[in-house]
Design a protein around this motif. Structure first.
Motif, PDB file in Angstrom:
ATOM      1  N   MET A 289       5.357   1.125  -5.529  1.00 44.80           N
ATOM      2  CA  MET A 289       6.377   0.899  -4.534  1.00 44.80           C
ATOM      3  C   MET A 289       7.013   2.238  -4.159  1.00 44.80           C
ATOM      4  SD  MET A 289       9.541  -1.936  -4.512  1.00 44.80           S
ATOM      5  CE  MET A 289       8.926  -2.803  -5.904  1.00 44.80           C
ATOM      6  N   GLU A 290       7.230   2.438  -2.863  1.00 45.31           N
ATOM      7  CA  GLU A 290       7.877   3.661  -2.392  1.00 45.31           C
ATOM      8  C   GLU A 290       9.354   3.665  -2.797  1.00 45.31           C
ATOM      9  OE1 GLU A 290       6.536   6.301  -0.654  1.00 45.31           O
ATOM     10  OE2 GLU A 290       4.620   5.351  -1.101  1.00 45.31           O
ATOM     11  N   ALA A 291       9.937   4.851  -2.881  1.00 40.16           N
ATOM     12  CA  ALA A 291      11.331   4.990  -3.331  1.00 40.16           C
ATOM     13  C   ALA A 291      12.291   4.154  -2.477  1.00 40.16           C
ATOM     14  CB  ALA A 291      11.740   6.462  -3.325  1.00 40.16           C
ATOM     15  N   LYS A 292      12.130   4.199  -1.143  1.00 36.38           N
ATOM     16  CA  LYS A 292      13.016   3.413  -0.269  1.00 36.38           C
ATOM     17  C   LYS A 292      12.875   1.918  -0.540  1.00 36.38           C
ATOM     18  CE  LYS A 292      13.727   6.241   3.854  1.00 36.38           C
ATOM     19  NZ  LYS A 292      13.505   6.306   5.311  1.00 36.38           N
ATOM     20  N   GLU A 293      11.657   1.464  -0.814  1.00 43.09           N
ATOM     21  CA  GLU A 293      11.423   0.044  -1.098  1.00 43.09           C
ATOM     22  C   GLU A 293      12.119  -0.383  -2.388  1.00 43.09           C
ATOM     23  OE1 GLU A 293       7.134   0.346  -1.057  1.00 43.09           O
ATOM     24  OE2 GLU A 293       7.034  -0.856   0.775  1.00 43.09           O
ATOM     25  N   VAL A 294      12.137   0.495  -3.379  1.00 44.42           N
ATOM     26  CA  VAL A 294      12.796   0.204  -4.658  1.00 44.42           C
ATOM     27  C   VAL A 294      14.300   0.020  -4.428  1.00 44.42           C
ATOM     28  CG1 VAL A 294      13.362   1.130  -6.947  1.00 44.42           C
ATOM     29  CG2 VAL A 294      11.052   1.410  -6.020  1.00 44.42           C
ATOM     30  N   VAL A 295      14.894   0.934  -3.684  1.00 43.36           N
ATOM     31  CA  VAL A 295      16.336   0.855  -3.415  1.00 43.36           C
ATOM     32  C   VAL A 295      16.644  -0.368  -2.551  1.00 43.36           C
ATOM     33  CG1 VAL A 295      18.302   2.039  -2.354  1.00 43.36           C
ATOM     34  CG2 VAL A 295      16.663   3.334  -3.748  1.00 43.36           C
ATOM     35  N   ALA A 296      15.795  -0.638  -1.559  1.00 45.91           N
ATOM     36  CA  ALA A 296      15.991  -1.824  -0.709  1.00 45.91           C
ATOM     37  C   ALA A 296      15.913  -3.103  -1.539  1.00 45.91           C
ATOM     38  CB  ALA A 296      14.956  -1.845   0.418  1.00 45.91           C
ATOM     39  N   ALA A 297      14.993  -3.158  -2.487  1.00 46.26           N
ATOM     40  CA  ALA A 297      14.853  -4.341  -3.352  1.00 46.26           C
ATOM     41  C   ALA A 297      16.115  -4.536  -4.187  1.00 46.26           C
ATOM     42  CB  ALA A 297      13.623  -4.202  -4.245  1.00 46.26           C
ATOM     43  N   TYR A 298      16.704  -3.439  -4.647  1.00 48.18           N
ATOM     44  CA  TYR A 298      17.959  -3.505  -5.410  1.00 48.18           C
ATOM     45  C   TYR A 298      19.057  -4.129  -4.541  1.00 48.18           C
ATOM     46  CZ  TYR A 298      22.467  -1.655  -6.969  1.00 48.18           C
ATOM     47  OH  TYR A 298      23.789  -1.528  -7.323  1.00 48.18           O
ATOM     48  N   PHE A 299      19.235  -3.614  -3.321  1.00 49.44           N
ATOM     49  CA  PHE A 299      20.286  -4.128  -2.439  1.00 49.44           C
ATOM     50  C   PHE A 299      20.016  -5.570  -2.017  1.00 49.44           C
ATOM     51  CE2 PHE A 299      21.655   0.327  -1.734  1.00 49.44           C
ATOM     52  CZ  PHE A 299      23.011   0.146  -1.937  1.00 49.44           C
TER      53      PHE A 299
ATOM     54  N   LEU B  52      21.719 -10.457 -10.182  1.00 44.66           N
ATOM     55  CA  LEU B  52      21.867  -9.190 -10.894  1.00 44.66           C
ATOM     56  C   LEU B  52      20.655  -8.873 -11.751  1.00 44.66           C
ATOM     57  CD1 LEU B  52      25.626  -9.174 -11.942  1.00 44.66           C
ATOM     58  CD2 LEU B  52      24.543  -8.123  -9.953  1.00 44.66           C
ATOM     59  N   GLU B  53      20.042  -9.890 -12.340  1.00 45.68           N
ATOM     60  CA  GLU B  53      18.857  -9.651 -13.170  1.00 45.68           C
ATOM     61  C   GLU B  53      17.742  -9.014 -12.340  1.00 45.68           C
ATOM     62  OE1 GLU B  53      15.753 -12.205 -15.865  1.00 45.68           O
ATOM     63  OE2 GLU B  53      17.849 -12.877 -15.828  1.00 45.68           O
ATOM     64  N   LYS B  54      17.515  -9.559 -11.147  1.00 48.48           N
ATOM     65  CA  LYS B  54      16.489  -9.004 -10.260  1.00 48.48           C
ATOM     66  C   LYS B  54      16.906  -7.611  -9.772  1.00 48.48           C
ATOM     67  CE  LYS B  54      13.526 -10.220  -6.402  1.00 48.48           C
ATOM     68  NZ  LYS B  54      13.223 -11.209  -5.367  1.00 48.48           N
ATOM     69  N   ALA B  55      18.196  -7.458  -9.437  1.00 46.79           N
ATOM     70  CA  ALA B  55      18.675  -6.153  -8.964  1.00 46.79           C
ATOM     71  C   ALA B  55      18.409  -5.072 -10.005  1.00 46.79           C
ATOM     72  CB  ALA B  55      20.171  -6.227  -8.649  1.00 46.79           C
ATOM     73  N   PHE B  56      18.722  -5.398 -11.278  1.00 49.54           N
ATOM     74  CA  PHE B  56      18.584  -4.383 -12.312  1.00 49.54           C
ATOM     75  C   PHE B  56      17.169  -4.271 -12.873  1.00 49.54           C
ATOM     76  CE2 PHE B  56      23.165  -4.986 -12.087  1.00 49.54           C
ATOM     77  CZ  PHE B  56      23.484  -3.681 -11.765  1.00 49.54           C
ATOM     78  N   SER B  57      16.266  -5.105 -12.416  1.00 47.92           N
ATOM     79  CA  SER B  57      14.855  -4.923 -12.777  1.00 47.92           C
ATOM     80  C   SER B  57      14.303  -3.665 -12.107  1.00 47.92           C
ATOM     81  CB  SER B  57      14.027  -6.151 -12.393  1.00 47.92           C
ATOM     82  OG  SER B  57      13.898  -6.248 -10.982  1.00 47.92           O
TER      83      SER B  57
END
Length: 129
Positions: free
Chosen positions: A1-11, A19-24
């Motif tokens: 996963m690209e860096a932007k995709e990781v941050v987007a998934a968090y948000f 929160l569990e998914k966010a912090f995964s």
């Protein structure tokens, strides 16, 4: 996963309160720097400390703290900056502020977070010590 995709998934996960998914998207050793001079300020050295801080913020605001992207994500190497807008209410106080979150992403995981407030003194007054 690209860096932007990781941050987007968090948000995205944060937006639905998962929160569990966010912090995964974090590693167990992720570090988070919370600015200012209030009871939540300072360096959090691992996922447990980060989760405890965010859980305490949610308790402090009766669960109504919302943080969401307020503009495009920008990338420089493994760093992603995201303008954010955050709102919260407690008792008679209201916080409605912009800021910036900066994420460092390595190997598909967020390893470091720095948060910035447009008006740190308002942030500090809202949360107190």
């Amino acid at each position: 996963m690209e860096a932007k995709e990781v941050v987007a998934a968090y948000f995205d996960a944060l937006a639905i309160g998962d929160l569990e998914k966010a912090f995964s998207n974090f590693t167990p050793e992720t570090k988070w720097y919370q600015p200012g001079d209030n009871k939540f300020s300072g360096l959090k050295n691992n996922l447990g400390e980060i989760f405890q801080m965010l859980e305490s913020i949610m308790n402090d605001t009766s669960g109504n703290m919302v943080v969401k992207p307020a503009g495009p994500m920008l990338q420089s190497g493994d760093l992603i900056s995201v303008p954010v807008w955050f709102t919260a209410k407690k008792e008679t106080k209201v916080m409605d502020l912009g800021g910036m979150d900066l994420f460092q992403v390595k190997d598909g995981k967020i390893v470091h977070v720095w948060t910035f407030s447009d008006d740190q003194s308002l942030d500090d007054d809202f949360f107190g010590n």
